[in-house]
Enzyme design. Sequence first.
Site, mmCIF file in Angstrom:
data_model
loop_
_atom_site.group_PDB
_atom_site.id
_atom_site.type_symbol
_atom_site.label_atom_id
_atom_site.label_comp_id
_atom_site.label_asym_id
_atom_site.label_seq_id
_atom_site.Cartn_x
_atom_site.Cartn_y
_atom_site.Cartn_z
ATOM 1 N N ASN A 274 2.256 12.913 -1.424
ATOM 2 C CA ASN A 274 2.231 12.104 -0.204
ATOM 3 C C ASN A 274 3.641 11.881 0.310
ATOM 4 O O ASN A 274 4.608 11.836 -0.454
ATOM 5 C CB ASN A 274 1.527 10.765 -0.464
ATOM 6 C CG ASN A 274 2.454 9.719 -1.037
ATOM 7 O OD1 ASN A 274 3.142 9.002 -0.308
ATOM 8 N ND2 ASN A 274 2.496 9.615 -2.364
ATOM 9 N N GLY A 277 5.740 7.002 3.590
ATOM 10 C CA GLY A 277 6.903 6.301 4.123
ATOM 11 C C GLY A 277 6.652 4.844 4.481
ATOM 12 O O GLY A 277 7.060 4.383 5.554
ATOM 13 N N SER A 345 10.674 4.696 -4.077
ATOM 14 C CA SER A 345 9.874 5.626 -3.282
ATOM 15 C C SER A 345 10.748 6.768 -2.775
ATOM 16 O O SER A 345 11.837 6.533 -2.243
ATOM 17 C CB SER A 345 9.236 4.896 -2.094
ATOM 18 O OG SER A 345 8.610 5.820 -1.224
ATOM 19 N N GLY A 478 -0.611 11.876 -10.056
ATOM 20 C CA GLY A 478 -1.810 12.466 -10.625
ATOM 21 C C GLY A 478 -1.565 13.027 -12.006
ATOM 22 O O GLY A 478 -0.640 12.616 -12.717
#
Length: 569
Positions: A274, A277, A345, A478
């Site tokens: 992904n 943001g 992130s 994952g």
Amino acid sequence: MISKLKPQFMFLPKKHILSYCRKDVLNLFEQKFYYTSKRKESNNMKNESLLRLINYNRYYNKIDSNNYYNGGKILSNDRQYIYSPLCEYKKKINDISSYVSVPFKINIRNLGTSNFVNNKKDVLDNDYIYENIKKEKSKHKKIIFLLFVSLFGLYGFFESYNPEFFLYDIFLKFCLKYIDGEICHDLFLLLGKYNILPYDTSNDSIYACTNIKHLDFINPFGVAAGFDKNGVCIDSILKLGFSFIEIGTITPRGQTGNAKPRIFRDVESRSIINSCGFNNMGCDKVTENLILFRKRQEEDKLLSKHIVGVSIGKNKDTVNIVDDLKYCINKIGRYADYIAINVSSPNTPGLRDNQEAGKLKNIILSVKEEIDNLEKNNIMNDESTYNEDNKIVEKKNNFNKNNSHMMKDAKDNFLWFNTTKKKPLVFVKLAPDLNQEQKKEIADVLLETNIDGMIISNTTTQINDIKSFENKKGGVSGAKLKDISTKFICEMYNYTNKQIPIIASGGIFSGLDALEKIEAGASVCQLYSCLVFNGMKSAVQIKRELNHLLYQRGYYNLKEAIGRKHSKS
């Protein structure tokens, strides 16, 4: 001679045809029979057939063989029912073409006149009977179909409350194959917003409960940040069987995030990449949603012990991250059970630079100081903030009239309007893409600042072996993250001398995966990809598997398993 004839093969007696050829005895034709016939071809007898009726009537041996009637007439090529009052059941001709080309019908010219038959209209017409029987059969089919649909609908209605309902798996497979990842995600949140999701009614095992300081978790599984960014369906997700949820990451101002499409799934490797943001509605609106949840939590006993944490970060265009974090804490801090600082992130430019030891120390101390100020300055008694909060709630739920007792209870509990009624703990979320020196420096900072816990780990950018993710930017989570995350937990557990609790995140799909994280040093686990690929049954199944493994490996409770891998080695 009737005794010499085979009882299975007889011709229709003429006198019995006459006796039963009345319209008022249609109900007598609900009898059973077997039909066999064989076509008799002859130059002089075209269009004639020999009809053989297999008769099980108990009166067959009483019939005079001289009265048997074999006068049949070929009328059409349509398949029909053949009726006999002497037989005990009826059967549709399955393959009439192999025996006779057309159905049988009584020839009234061969019957002559009698007291029972006055004219042709009194003779029972096979076509008329066939049409009526066909209508009756169609009605029966409709009734059976409606009954089946009703029973299945009733079954589905009651089973729809079960997270393990098989139709959910079918729907999930369809979504994973044909629907975009972000659309699926939004659909799930929409169902949760209107309370259409199932819920887990089973009791959590007392042996699997755990705690981090004053946070008591009824089971060790929660939902990671990023799943419900805006807190729109907190209660629905918790009722799936989770003990806590982390909403966010939120920023002071709402932002749309990076360009779409930005979420991609690889079903084969059970991984997600992904590049969202920090897309969220903004701190103010998320605070409204959290306040409304706290109201529902007080009224719903199923939610009374569930924990809600808030992940906070900075806007994309913000230079000083501390200012954004302070703003979020002032707005939402009193409603959160813990605050998670997201400095890891990969989708916000420059954010990971804040993991540098000096910057991270300053951020943690600033956040802890701001939380302490919420208690010291008694912010909820400040008139301006008090009025502002009332205005926020009034927009949705007439808060001043119906929830005044709630405000009073909050004041009586040091103004912490959360599950624990205590000030929120402070966690920090770390990236897995750090070298050993950076990890040791961060561990020293965490010990020095006395942080309450750490979340390990965020997504990684160092996985490039998934073909479907080629030429795509973002963080990978994952199954591919599982081993990296577990190794990171082991290292930080040792670097911090087992003094700082760890929340595991990354690649947890089963009870075995969870136990590996716990034995490596984690106290609780967060799920994200598991929900995407396993669906609504994720929490129910993984709790069952973990309970079985704890018993199988001889652990009295979950706390005994925490860090056991290190004691074995």
